[in-house]
Scaffold this active site. Structure first.
Site, PDB file in Angstrom:
ATOM      1  N   ASN B 253       0.813  -1.217   0.000  1.00 48.36           N
ATOM      2  CA  ASN B 253       0.000   0.000   0.000  1.00 48.36           C
ATOM      3  C   ASN B 253       0.844   1.263   0.000  1.00 48.36           C
ATOM      4  O   ASN B 253       0.321   2.358   0.176  1.00 48.36           O
ATOM      5  CB  ASN B 253      -0.934   0.011   1.226  1.00 48.36           C
ATOM      6  CG  ASN B 253      -2.113  -0.918   1.025  1.00 48.36           C
ATOM      7  OD1 ASN B 253      -2.392  -1.354  -0.093  1.00 48.36           O
ATOM      8  ND2 ASN B 253      -2.817  -1.217   2.106  1.00 48.36           N
ATOM      9  N   HIS B 255       2.718   2.320   2.195  1.00 43.68           N
ATOM     10  CA  HIS B 255       2.749   2.903   3.534  1.00 43.68           C
ATOM     11  C   HIS B 255       3.737   2.114   4.380  1.00 43.68           C
ATOM     12  O   HIS B 255       4.023   0.950   4.089  1.00 43.68           O
ATOM     13  CB  HIS B 255       1.377   2.790   4.218  1.00 43.68           C
ATOM     14  CG  HIS B 255       0.273   3.366   3.415  1.00 43.68           C
ATOM     15  ND1 HIS B 255      -1.019   2.948   3.516  1.00 43.68           N
ATOM     16  CD2 HIS B 255       0.285   4.340   2.484  1.00 43.68           C
ATOM     17  CE1 HIS B 255      -1.762   3.640   2.678  1.00 43.68           C
ATOM     18  NE2 HIS B 255      -0.999   4.494   2.044  1.00 43.68           N
ATOM     19  N   CYS B 290       1.690   6.495   8.080  1.00 44.24           N
ATOM     20  CA  CYS B 290       3.010   7.088   7.930  1.00 44.24           C
ATOM     21  C   CYS B 290       3.520   6.704   6.535  1.00 44.24           C
ATOM     22  O   CYS B 290       3.445   5.538   6.135  1.00 44.24           O
ATOM     23  CB  CYS B 290       3.883   6.511   9.037  1.00 44.24           C
ATOM     24  SG  CYS B 290       5.552   7.076   9.058  1.00 44.24           S
TER      25      CYS B 290
END
Lengths: 349, 349
Positions: B253, B255, B290
């Site tokens: 993803n 991330h 994040c």
């Protein structure tokens, strides 16, 4: 290549260096599993064929249990790995660290399976008695294709002599379903005294333990003898300072594991390269070890193309340097990058 | 607990939230694999017994292939993991990240095995159509004992309803040889729209896909409802700034994978704690995701004992905060530490 000073460590290994006599079965003596010249010949054929096996079913000795097994009187260790989701990255591919972790695991399992794992991280019983450990001095990996989640890969590994006191360990990674070779790697090892951190000659007792496991075959990756450059702040394109080991970067020897260095090297590769390309190969020369309290700098220079040229479809080569903040070199390296395959080829998750 | 704002993500999961009707087999409809009240009862017995199984042989449904299998009509997924050398740390034990990686792998394999893995990282086909992803909001792990290299552990996992739109996923890790429970974990999940990053209600079509896989059982780890403190530079014992994701920290993803946060948390635990103690448990509340360009601060306070008191044999508790350098909270956490076992108990490498 290796100074008699504190140096790189940590990928511990299965067998060991030998003098020229190790290549001559008749001269071997005192080994745990007796050397047979017939089996050596078949190992040679197996090994030499390994990197060339493409498009055919893998070796019939493939490990079906996932726990690994030796073939050819212990000369070759084969283990299947089911690539796990957490071993893949943003592009769905297994990372280079994952492949190098498989190398460490098969090396250790090889030593263990032939009954030579002493009470240390890869040391044989005779090495352990003498406080000797294996340290890697060079690692070359060529990746033709990365496996993805749920692929099963077969990793084959074996050792060979390298000079009077050194050892080479090779690996071939195949898609276990198709037999296609995905990755080849070759590495060099020497022995170090654990306390003094000085290079050690191979004791006869250690040679007797392990010398007979050497195969007489050329490396699966031809040695890259091109000199690696020594980067400085002036000629590097990217510099990261203040890198410190995480607790989880340490291994049983309380040192940063050599695979972890790759993470620091990749941290310093310009993002446009990471986003548009995949790592086709890596050469690492290890010079010095790194401890929990080390503070590290990572320098990269893009040598084949300017960073501004990354939109093109060409290959890119980078030079790397990891050094202690105080100056001494930890690792020199080279990475080769090729354009990424299309998404449909890359990921099946 | 979860604001309708960008938030934590990434441990993607097998099944999904349900309203209260999911607990009543008779009300379920339209599922791929029909729910059977008899099988639910046996699952309940299995699940409730799971954390109590100590000193007995593990469940007879144990996965012998290492690839995992479902039992009880797909309600429970069991997979064996052979702990690899590179998954252990300086003390020879598997790391907490390794255990959490096993959790991710079994969750994804559970979804895949029951035929519900859409073209995303854990999303079902109906979720994928609607651009919905799973995000973890809470994770609690209790470690009674860590496995070491070459141990084989059996991981069992299942899902349960959690409120109207949420889901709980539990795991039990056992020594596959003795059946002794090593680790238990429980986690909470919600659905997020991939583009807007807003919380989403569970669409009926998704509920029909997955609701029938919920078991009606209490969590294997009682929910820790103690409030986690919000640390600042003033009340933290340790602060690390300028932490940035490595390329290899990202998952499909794009991330930072939620397991990677644990590394940042442990980086900020005082070294005397890491050297003398082992992690007995961790609670993580995820608030915000994040990305690759995030810059992160990690704060720790030692709450049960002063840092100067670490030579004692007592337990230590730490509070943690990960936040973006610009302020917003990424994760709040608590870790519990107990004195390390003796070396002879710890490592067999």
């Amino acid at each position: 290549m290796v100074a008699a000073a504190p140096m790189s460590t940590l990928l511990l290994i299965a067998s060991s260096a030998s003098d020229a006599s190790a290549k001559t079965p008749g001269k071997l003596q005192g080994r745990t599993i007796m050397f047979k010249s017939n089996s050596l010949h078949s190992v040679e054929r197996f090994v030499r064929a390994s990197p060339k096996v493409n498009g055919t079913k893998p070796d019939m000795h493939a490990d079906l249990s996932g726990l690994g097994k030796t073939v050819q009187d212990g000369m070759i260790f084969c283990q299947n790995f089911n690539v796990r989701s957490y071993e893949t990255g943003a592009d769905g591919n297994a990372s280079i660290e994952t492949l190098m972790n498989y190398f460490q695991e098969t090396a250790l399992c090889h030593v263990k399976t032939v009954g030579l794992l002493g009470d240390g991280f890869g040391s044989t019983p005779e090495m352990y008695k003498r406080n000797l450990i294996w340290v890697v001095t060079k690692m070359q990996v060529i990746v033709d294709r990365y496996p993805t989640w749920d692929d099963v890969v077969q990793v084959d590994t074996w050792v060979a002599a390298s000079g009077k006191n050194g050892m080479r360990r090779d690996w071939v990674v195949r898609d276990s379903n198709t037999g296609v070779t995905l990755t080849r790697a070759s590495s060099q090892w020497v022995m170090l005294h654990k306390e003094t951190r000085k290079l050690a000659k191979m004791p006869d007792e250690v040679r007797e333990e392990i010398g007979g496991y050497f195969v007489d075959s050329p490396p699966v990756v031809d040695e890259d003898s091109r000199k690696l450059s020594e980067l400085t702040d002036d000629n590097a394109d990217n510099v990261r300072t203040g890198l410190t080991p995480r607790w989880s970067d340490l291994d049983l020897n309380q040192h940063v594991n050599n695979v972890k260095y790759v993470g620091w090297i990749l941290e310093c590769v310009p993002l446009p390269i990471l986003e548009t390309r995949e790592l086709a190969g890596i050469t690492l020369e290890y010079r010095r070890e790194c401890m929990m309290d080390s503070v590290v700098r990572s320098l990269t220079s893009v040598v084949s193309n300017g960073v501004g040229d990354l939109a093109s479809s060409g290959k890119v080569e980078c030079q790397h340097l990891l050094q202690l903040q105080t100056g001494p070199v930890i690792v020199k390296g080279r990475t080769d990058w090729r354009p990424k395959k299309s998404n449909s080829e890359v990921s099946k998750i």
